[in-house]
Scaffold this active site. Sequence first.
Site, PDB file in Angstrom:
ATOM      1  CD  GLN A  64      36.123  44.846  39.567  1.00  0.00           C
ATOM      2  OE1 GLN A  64      37.244  44.727  40.017  1.00  0.00           O
ATOM      3  NE2 GLN A  64      35.114  45.275  40.274  1.00  0.00           N
ATOM      4  CB  SER A 105      43.320  45.996  36.114  1.00  0.00           C
ATOM      5  OG  SER A 105      43.111  46.306  37.469  1.00  0.00           O
ATOM      6  CG  LEU A 106      40.914  40.435  37.907  1.00  0.00           C
ATOM      7  CD1 LEU A 106      41.230  39.899  39.274  1.00  0.00           C
ATOM      8  CD2 LEU A 106      39.468  40.260  37.543  1.00  0.00           C
ATOM      9  NE  ARG A 139      44.457  43.575  42.231  1.00  0.00           N
ATOM     10  CZ  ARG A 139      43.729  44.065  41.227  1.00  0.00           C
ATOM     11  NH1 ARG A 139      42.491  43.621  41.026  1.00  0.00           N
ATOM     12  NH2 ARG A 139      44.216  45.015  40.432  1.00  0.00           N
ATOM     13  CG  HIS A 161      44.653  50.678  38.514  1.00  0.00           C
ATOM     14  ND1 HIS A 161      45.685  49.817  38.808  1.00  0.00           N
ATOM     15  CD2 HIS A 161      43.628  49.915  38.084  1.00  0.00           C
ATOM     16  CE1 HIS A 161      45.295  48.579  38.557  1.00  0.00           C
ATOM     17  NE2 HIS A 161      44.046  48.613  38.126  1.00  0.00           N
TER      18      HIS A 161
END
Length: 312
Positions: A11, A91-92, A116, A199
């Site tokens: 993202q 991440s994503l 999510r 996170h």
Amino acid sequence: MKQVAFMFPGQGSQVIGMGKDFFDAYDEVKQLFAMANEVLHKDIQQIMFEGPMEVLTETENAQPALLLTSVSINRMLEKEGIRPAMTVGHSLGEYSALVASGALSADEALPLVQTRGRLMEAAFPKGQGTMAAVLGLQEEVIQSVLDTIKDEIVDIANLNCPGQIVISGSKEGIEQASEQLKAAGAKRVIPLNVSGPFHSRLMKKANEEFANYLDKVNVQDAAIPVYANVSARPVTKKEEIKNLLIQQLYSPVRFEESIRQMIDKGVDAFVEVGSGKVLSGLLRKIDRKATVFAVHDIASMENFIRWYKEEA
């Protein structure tokens, strides 16, 4: 044959028009977008190509849009006979890596990341959590400062590259930490334009519902190793993949450590597959000598394919 590692962005890399080059040129990509509209129950294609940006940037739109772009480009590279020796996502981006590695199907990954995104947005009151990039301080120094903050939660969220670490937490906590980190010698502390404290421990509220949703998803063993954000180690077993995806919501992204592990395996090049060049920039700060490509449109894909198919 050359050994390449694929990197998938997260993202923040979203832009209006991402993936359109491939959509216009390839029927396979048109089919992927039609499938995405169907499984997401919204016109994600229109949001990606026309915006507006504030709608695209909403977490539950940005996450499937970024995954769809990465998966579309990866599909075209597969068609050229190019498959990575290993993958990593930021991440994503870990979900795009899992699709590329065969652990997730695109039609299940898209609603999974949409869910999510929705759960991440709902985990903490809007506007009360944020993130900031800390430049020029070691992890140990940052952690020692965060340990002194008593009434707020602030955690290390991303270990991106030498001299760039992201912190995440309550707005008040980030403000306190920013002042103390500058006093401790940080070159800069830059607030990030994000909608929540991703996170960090503040994401644990999303944990149970996400775990229940993930349990219904058909995760397979990965055919290609995926370097997990949580452990910075390669994983292929489906149970371990699931456990790490749940932990990933509230754990730091160990991107630099993952890349160093991959460099040690002796790959010939790193290829960022998807929108933007954020990860390519981080990689050059981790290892200036590494060969890096960012494949985000047809011209950049053709450039990479020429290099890949040249005689070594």
